[in-house]
Design an enzyme around this catalytic site. Structure first.
Site, PDB file in Angstrom:
ATOM      1  CG  ASP A  52      -2.072   0.951   1.107  1.00 43.37           C
ATOM      2  OD1 ASP A  52      -2.164   1.630   0.062  1.00 43.37           O
ATOM      3  OD2 ASP A  52      -2.887   1.028   2.032  1.00 43.37           O
ATOM      4  CB  CYS A  88      -6.113   3.613  -1.658  1.00 44.84           C
ATOM      5  SG  CYS A  88      -4.574   4.147  -0.870  1.00 44.84           S
TER       6      CYS A  88
END
Length: 875
Positions: A52, A88
């Site tokens: 991430d 994201c």
């Protein structure tokens, strides 16, 4: 004659030798594995490791030695790996579905992220659903989507250990196969990176023990290096002098040639720079646990004998920036540091230690996984399988030593956000064509005779003025307007009183007839109500009107219409005074008006005044000292911004008070809330027939009021929390000593920083081939950026002004095609002959003619000699 037993002895000896040879053949590990795999017809296992916010440009992979040894030295490294959106949830949705953002409609981390619409339309078509239906043992571990709430298990997953909401390392909640599981802050049992690694290893071992002939698909989605950047205790002292994030674009600010947020972001303060250093250090520390995780998974594959039958893919959802262009931290920008990601593949037939220059995207992961599993790729997926780029065992013609380059894409789309719907009053049939740069349009207008005179012609509204730097500008004519019967006079005649230019105020005549007159504020209000009809009166002041000059729209505030006592007129020192003031009677048609006494000069700032003749006069030092002029102008800009924010807040409160106004008591009216309430209901419509058509407008008004109330709630919440960091239209954050709960800790106190803006919506074309390496972006504000990364790899200079109009037009056409593409056939443009281009002096049109494809019908830019290139274009 030979003895009868001899042939039998020879036969037995030959048989034993053959058995020994076959045993030696099977003892070879590689041949044994291939023989058994072919015999059992076992499809390969697939493991996708996802991080991430992991960058490439800032050197995060340099510290992951175990991962590089396993994946880079033992597999293929794709050096041109990108994401199609640096956000994201949109990027993760693209990874799951293999689609661009405009096709799965998840535009932000909030809008449509794990929404019911997403669950119904797209979640049922992820790569996990397809593999699960064909016998794969599927499992997901870690972060899923930002708005996933754990109320369900997504389809396609046999084993589900999903993180609720956004990334965390401690004090989080997991959904384990439909049951929510809370975790605390104990490293040995709760640290997320280690927990999902152990769970994935346990699942793989159990699957191979219970179902040895079934392949496994696992997705291990780490939270690292996303915030809050909590590292494992054993790594909290590493990298005290981390400086990989200090690139040539670090603290390179402001950037007046880039889009809005870049223009208004200044250099970082010392506290911000110290924060970036610690942030880089903590991010690298979190990645050390991911590095250990990769080694654990690798060792498990070796122990189970599944290494040679397993594809391992390692990548990230998007990149990151730390201090680049003065932005303290974040993502969401279209530049290399936010869209480049690490991308490694290891598996059967993948050449170890190879570097692959082809462009691979996050939308290629889903088609690649389906291709590895031997499944057909759905036509609605926008990406394409990269498996053919990995296969190193295909037969090659021995007479052709030089391998032919594979046909592959050379361009792709980068998008963030979506274009808001236009209002009903806006243009419906807006032309999709480009406009000339603004300076060129102004230059063309200034060639006309009607703009070359200094406001001397009848009805002239604009004049061309050349400033000190030689730039031509259109200035509005000051003084009374002389309408020549155009539409503009009729449009303004309802709002501007037809009085003499010397006075727009009503004449207060005494019984004696010719004295001076004055009219106070209350008197002017009464006069306004008396002179104008109710339909023209508004509670809210009119901000601006659009004035059209030869097809060009200029938004001009009504307060800039030349009226006496207008305090907002622009003024330049030394500008000639208007010569039309003496000829004002012809404008009103009411004859001359008596003289009046003018007010005293008005002090606006400590150095500037507005004189009696509506001109601005400042201290002489401002006209002589450039530094003094700059300082005072900055002071005025700051005052204007402060007042605008205050006005906005006051309007919010005013709207709130209008809605909460107490009702007046009417004693003669029957109360609606009575015991006969049901009898008082109207069966028909209570609206006047002329008002029925306004019901749709009322619905629009209600929606606007809901948005207004939402803004008011946010404002009140900020005031209650004493939040002085948030600013309208900006995404800001506050960092203090309590943000990080694990070592190393922040001890330098709180600070505020803004990372993005609401108008940061864009669509970009990224191209890499043998002749070109550029980024071309169009922003929702109309701004355009172009970077030639062959000469400017860090995108320091916007070179859009170096492009010809034809090149801009072609880039725009190609970008519009990608913005509307659907399916891999439309979304993967490629060059048939990479040797053709600008290298031999050819034009960009010659280069693009090899990329012509059949596209859905769409509006093409017109070939006008003058005019806009496309709607909203800003030079």
């Amino acid at each position: 004659m030979a003895p009868p037993g001899l042939p039998l002895w020879l036969l037995s000896t030959a048989l034993l030798s053959l058995l020994a040879g076959s045993s030696a053949f099977l003892s070879h590990p590689r041949l044994k594995g291939r023989f058994q795999r072919d015999r059992r017809n076992i499809r390969p296992n697939i493991i996708l490791v996802l991080t991430d916010d992991q960058d490439v440009e800032l050197g995060s992979m340099q510290v992951m030695n175990k991962t590089r040894r396993i994946m880079e030295q033992g597999g293929a490294h794709f050096i041109n790996a990108f994401v199609t959106t640096p956000m994201c949830c949109p990027s993760r949705s693209s990874i799951l579905t293999g689609k661009y953002v405009h096709n799965h409609n998840t535009y932000t981390n909030n809008e449509n992220c794990s929404s019911p619409s997403w669950q119904a339309q797209h979640e049922s078509r992820t790569f996990a659903v397809y593999l699960n239906s064909t016998g794969y043992r599927t499992a997901f571990f870690g972060k899923y989507l930002n708005e996933y709430n754990g109320s369900y298990v997504p389809p396609g997953w046999k084993e589900w250990v999903g993180l609720l909401k956004n990334s965390r390392f401690y004090n989080y909640t997991l959904c384990r196969n439909g049951v929510k599981e809370k975790h605390g802050s104990d490293y040995s049992t709760d640290y997320l990176t280690d927990l999902i690694t152990n769970d994935s290893v346990s699942f793989f071992r159990t699957s191979k023990k219970m179902y040895p002939h079934r392949p496994v698909l696992m997705v291990i989605s780490h939270a690292a290096p996303h915030g809050p950047e909590d590292s494992a205790p054993q790594y909290s002292r590493l990298f005290p002098n981390a400086s990989q994030h200090i690139t040539p674009s670090y603290n390179y600010a402001p950037n007046p040639d880039k889009h809005w947020i870049m223009r208004y972001t200044g250099p970082m303060k010392p506290i911000h720079m110290e924060f970036t250093n610690m942030l880089q250090r903590k991010r690298l520390q979190t990645l050390m646990s991911v590095d250990d995780s990769m080694e654990t998974i690798y060792d498990m594959l070796v122990e189970t004998g599944e290494l040679d039958n397993t594809y391992i893919l390692y990548t990230a959802d998007h990149g990151y920036h730390i201090g680049q262009f003065g932005l303290v931290k974040g993502k969401s920008m279209p530049y290399e540091f936010d869209i480049r990601v690490p991308f490694y593949v290891r598996g059967p037939n993948v050449e170890a230690g190879s570097l692959n220059p082809h462009i691979v995207l996050n939308i290629d992961l889903a088609p690649t996984i389906l291709d590895i599993a031997g499944l057909d790729i759905p036509a609605d997926m926008d990406g394409k399988s990269i498996l053919k780029l990995l296969d190193s065992e295909r037969p090659v013609n021995r007479f052709h030593l030089k391998k032919k380059l594979r046909v592959w894409r050379d361009s792709f789309l980068v998008e963030r956000g979506k274009l808001l719907h236009k209002r009903e009053g806006d243009k419906v049939n807006a032309q999709e064509e480009n406009f000339l740069p603004k300076y060129q349009r102004v230059k063309d207008l200034c060639q006309r005779a009607e703009y070359q005179t200094a406001c001397e012609q009848l009805g002239q509204k604009w004049q061309c003025v050349e400033d000190a730097s030689g730039t031509l500008k259109l200035h509005k004519c000051k003084g009374p307007m002389r309408f020549g019967g155009g539409g503009g006079s009729r449009a303004l005649s309802n709002l501007v009183p037809k009085y003499d230019g010397q006075s727009s105020e009503a004449c207060s005549c005494d019984s004696g007839g010719g004295g001076d007159y004055k009219l106070g504020l209350a008197g002017r209000r009464k006069l306004f109500k008396k002179k104008y009809k109710t339909s023209y009166a508004r509670n809210r002041s009119i901000r601006s009107v659009a004035i059209e000059v030869d097809g060009e729209i200029y938004h001009v505030g009504l307060d800039t219409v030349p009226q006496p006592r207008n305090l907002s007129k622009p003024h330049w020192p030394g500008a000639p005074e208007d010569q039309d003031d003496k000829d004002g009677g012809s404008f009103s048609g009411t004859g001359g008006l008596p003289d009046y006494s003018a007010p005293n000069p008005i002090k606006v700032t400590h150095r500037c005044y507005i004189l009696e003749n509506d001109t601005v006069q400042c201290d002489l030092d401002l006209y002589k000292s450039l530094q003094a002029w700059k300082d005072h102008k900055l002071h005025i800009d700051h005052e204007i911004e402060t007042l605008q924010n205050k006005i906005k807040n006051l309007r919010e409160v005013r709207g709130h008070l209008k809605k909460k106004r107490p009702e007046e008591c009417d004693c003669h009216r029957i109360s609606y809330h009575s015991q006969h309430k049901g009898r008082l209901k109207h069966k028909g419509s209570s609206l006047h027939p002329f008002r029925k058509g306004l019901q749709e407008k009322d619905k629009v008004w209600l929606l606007r009021e809901q948005k207004r109330k939402k803004k008011l709630r946010k404002l009140l919440k900020r005031l209650q929390n004493n939040d002085t960091c948030s600013m309208p239209g900006l995404t800001c954050f506050t960092h203090d000593n309590h943000h990080w709960q694990t070592a190393p800790l922040w001890t330098l106190g709180p600070f505020c920083a803004c990372t993005s803006a609401n108008n940061n919506t864009y669509w970009c074309l990224r191209t890499i081939n043998e002749t070109h390496n550029f980024l071309f972006c169009e922003f929702a504000t109309g701004f355009i950026e172009y970077f030639d990364l062959s000469t400017d790899p860090y995108q320091l200079m916007n070179a859009v002004n170096t492009l010809d109009r034809d090149v801009l037009n072609q880039l725009h056409v190609q970008l519009m095609e990608l913005r509307s593409c659907k399916g891999y056939k439309q979304c993967n443009p490629r060059t048939r002959n990479m040797d053709l281009g600008l290298r031999d002096g050819g034009s960009y049109e010659q280069y693009r003619q090899f990329q012509r494809r059949k596209w859905p019908e769409m509006k093409r830019p017109s070939s006008k000699s003058l005019g806009q290139l496309w709607e909203g274009w800003e030079g």
